[in-house]
Design a protein around this motif. Sequence first.
Motif, PDB file in Angstrom:
ATOM      1  N   SER A   9      35.655  10.604  25.535  1.00  0.00           N
ATOM      2  CA  SER A   9      36.600   9.554  24.879  1.00  0.00           C
ATOM      3  C   SER A   9      36.961  10.181  23.446  1.00  0.00           C
ATOM      4  N   ALA A  10      36.053  10.993  22.838  1.00  0.00           N
ATOM      5  CA  ALA A  10      36.245  11.478  21.527  1.00  0.00           C
ATOM      6  C   ALA A  10      37.267  12.723  21.860  1.00  0.00           C
ATOM      7  N   ALA A  11      37.283  13.187  22.912  1.00  0.00           N
ATOM      8  CA  ALA A  11      38.333  14.499  23.368  1.00  0.00           C
ATOM      9  C   ALA A  11      39.728  13.771  23.766  1.00  0.00           C
ATOM     10  N   GLY A  12      39.739  12.604  23.657  1.00  0.00           N
ATOM     11  CA  GLY A  12      41.344  12.026  23.948  1.00  0.00           C
ATOM     12  C   GLY A  12      41.376  11.431  25.280  1.00  0.00           C
ATOM     13  N   PHE A  13      40.376  11.163  26.051  1.00  0.00           N
ATOM     14  CA  PHE A  13      40.466  10.987  27.478  1.00  0.00           C
ATOM     15  C   PHE A  13      40.348   9.347  27.550  1.00  0.00           C
ATOM     16  N   THR A  14      40.973   8.713  28.516  1.00  0.00           N
ATOM     17  CA  THR A  14      40.623   7.203  28.843  1.00  0.00           C
ATOM     18  C   THR A  14      40.330   7.123  30.382  1.00  0.00           C
ATOM     19  N   ASP A  15      40.390   6.066  30.850  1.00  0.00           N
ATOM     20  CA  ASP A  15      39.930   5.759  32.208  1.00  0.00           C
ATOM     21  C   ASP A  15      38.981   6.565  32.758  1.00  0.00           C
ATOM     22  N   ILE A  16      37.796   6.604  31.984  1.00  0.00           N
ATOM     23  CA  ILE A  16      36.526   7.435  32.151  1.00  0.00           C
ATOM     24  C   ILE A  16      35.530   6.725  33.232  1.00  0.00           C
ATOM     25  N   ARG A  17      35.368   7.524  34.294  1.00  0.00           N
ATOM     26  CA  ARG A  17      34.203   7.165  35.137  1.00  0.00           C
ATOM     27  C   ARG A  17      33.258   8.449  35.407  1.00  0.00           C
ATOM     28  N   VAL A  18      31.883   8.034  35.443  1.00  0.00           N
ATOM     29  CA  VAL A  18      30.868   8.765  35.711  1.00  0.00           C
ATOM     30  C   VAL A  18      30.020   8.077  36.620  1.00  0.00           C
ATOM     31  N   ASP A  19      29.894   8.807  37.788  1.00  0.00           N
ATOM     32  CA  ASP A  19      29.135   8.276  38.999  1.00  0.00           C
ATOM     33  C   ASP A  19      27.686   9.083  39.195  1.00  0.00           C
ATOM     34  N   ILE A  20      26.732   8.396  38.893  1.00  0.00           N
ATOM     35  CA  ILE A  20      25.430   9.243  39.315  1.00  0.00           C
ATOM     36  C   ILE A  20      25.095   9.141  40.684  1.00  0.00           C
ATOM     37  N   GLN A  21      25.110  10.077  41.499  1.00  0.00           N
ATOM     38  CA  GLN A  21      25.041  10.258  42.517  1.00  0.00           C
ATOM     39  C   GLN A  21      23.701  10.025  43.697  1.00  0.00           C
ATOM     40  N   PRO A  22      23.871   9.710  44.748  1.00  0.00           N
ATOM     41  CA  PRO A  22      22.335   9.468  45.354  1.00  0.00           C
ATOM     42  C   PRO A  22      21.168  10.441  44.946  1.00  0.00           C
ATOM     43  N   LYS A  23      20.079  10.113  45.146  1.00  0.00           N
ATOM     44  CA  LYS A  23      18.887  10.808  44.694  1.00  0.00           C
ATOM     45  C   LYS A  23      18.964  11.085  43.249  1.00  0.00           C
ATOM     46  N   ASP A  24      19.801  10.847  42.230  1.00  0.00           N
ATOM     47  CA  ASP A  24      19.795  11.035  40.730  1.00  0.00           C
ATOM     48  C   ASP A  24      19.841  12.508  40.578  1.00  0.00           C
ATOM     49  N   GLU A  25      20.304  13.502  41.394  1.00  0.00           N
ATOM     50  CA  GLU A  25      20.460  14.754  41.104  1.00  0.00           C
ATOM     51  C   GLU A  25      21.566  15.470  40.479  1.00  0.00           C
ATOM     52  N   TRP A  26      22.674  14.725  40.632  1.00  0.00           N
ATOM     53  CA  TRP A  26      24.027  14.991  40.157  1.00  0.00           C
ATOM     54  C   TRP A  26      24.794  13.973  39.766  1.00  0.00           C
ATOM     55  N   PHE A  27      25.855  14.117  39.058  1.00  0.00           N
ATOM     56  CA  PHE A  27      26.957  13.129  38.778  1.00  0.00           C
ATOM     57  C   PHE A  27      28.194  13.890  39.036  1.00  0.00           C
ATOM     58  N   SER A  28      29.116  12.779  39.283  1.00  0.00           N
ATOM     59  CA  SER A  28      30.617  13.259  39.305  1.00  0.00           C
ATOM     60  C   SER A  28      31.089  12.350  38.110  1.00  0.00           C
ATOM     61  N   PHE A  29      32.445  12.939  37.314  1.00  0.00           N
ATOM     62  CA  PHE A  29      33.160  12.343  36.526  1.00  0.00           C
ATOM     63  C   PHE A  29      34.661  12.524  36.856  1.00  0.00           C
ATOM     64  N   SER A  30      35.373  11.470  36.324  1.00  0.00           N
ATOM     65  CA  SER A  30      36.826  12.019  36.077  1.00  0.00           C
ATOM     66  C   SER A  30      37.252  10.889  34.796  1.00  0.00           C
ATOM     67  N   ALA A  31      38.321  11.384  34.454  1.00  0.00           N
ATOM     68  CA  ALA A  31      39.060  10.894  33.118  1.00  0.00           C
ATOM     69  C   ALA A  31      40.426  11.062  33.172  1.00  0.00           C
ATOM     70  N   VAL A  32      41.360  10.300  32.233  1.00  0.00           N
ATOM     71  CA  VAL A  32      42.765  10.637  32.375  1.00  0.00           C
ATOM     72  C   VAL A  32      43.186  10.939  30.947  1.00  0.00           C
ATOM     73  N   ARG A  33      44.130  12.037  30.798  1.00  0.00           N
ATOM     74  CA  ARG A  33      44.688  12.189  29.499  1.00  0.00           C
ATOM     75  C   ARG A  33      45.831  10.986  29.003  1.00  0.00           C
ATOM     76  N   ALA A  34      45.504  10.440  28.090  1.00  0.00           N
ATOM     77  CA  ALA A  34      46.450   9.262  27.743  1.00  0.00           C
ATOM     78  C   ALA A  34      47.783   9.498  27.938  1.00  0.00           C
ATOM     79  N   GLU A  35      48.525   8.541  28.273  1.00  0.00           N
ATOM     80  CA  GLU A  35      50.131   8.741  28.022  1.00  0.00           C
ATOM     81  C   GLU A  35      50.310   8.896  26.808  1.00  0.00           C
ATOM     82  N   GLU A  36      51.248   9.522  26.457  1.00  0.00           N
ATOM     83  CA  GLU A  36      52.135   9.642  24.970  1.00  0.00           C
ATOM     84  C   GLU A  36      52.206   8.547  24.596  1.00  0.00           C
ATOM     85  N   GLY A  37      51.928   8.221  23.246  1.00  0.00           N
ATOM     86  CA  GLY A  37      52.447   7.085  22.447  1.00  0.00           C
ATOM     87  C   GLY A  37      51.103   6.020  22.970  1.00  0.00           C
ATOM     88  N   ARG A  38      49.926   6.211  23.451  1.00  0.00           N
ATOM     89  CA  ARG A  38      49.141   5.306  23.772  1.00  0.00           C
ATOM     90  C   ARG A  38      47.788   5.816  22.999  1.00  0.00           C
TER      91      ARG A  38
END
Length: 191
Positions: free
Chosen positions: A162-191
Amino acid sequence: MNDGHARLCSSRRWAEFIAGEVVPAALDGREVGRHLLEIGPGYGASTARLAVLDGQLTAVEIDPRLAARLRRRLPEVVVIDGRGEDLPFPDAVFTAVLSFTMLHHVHSAADQDALFRHAQRVLRAGGIFAGSDSIASSGLREFHRDDIYTPIDPRGLPDRLSAAGFTDIRVDIQPKDEWFSFSAVRAEEGR
């Protein structure tokens, strides 16, 4: 990268895990578009999976030997020698920036945050930043002996993105708590 780490990351078993589980988890439901950038492909386990997507894939690799190896192995991918925390591209050129199991190899949390800012900068409005990383453990710390090891706490990642300018952030800890996936969106201009 120590020898054990290099053997794992260049193995067929690792490539199958990355292509079959990690990449799909990170991209789950996200449209990546046609202009992709991968930061830190290493031995190319994720790169080989991404190269079959429709569009142009560019990869930035810090290790010149791994970059040269990747150029020979996947000539359809544009491979650039460089660093994720100082991407050599103009603003807003990629539809997706991707990074798989490499963020813990960035020298410091400050450099990781710089990488997040650069990923945001080179994305087009509405583009995604997605990937994965390992969750810290004493076993992984030992596995990374003589390597750079700066693990990311997945619980704190949303605030950092969020501090880097991303929105719609998802962080999912995967089975066995060994790794995580993430995704985020660069905000549309003017948002």
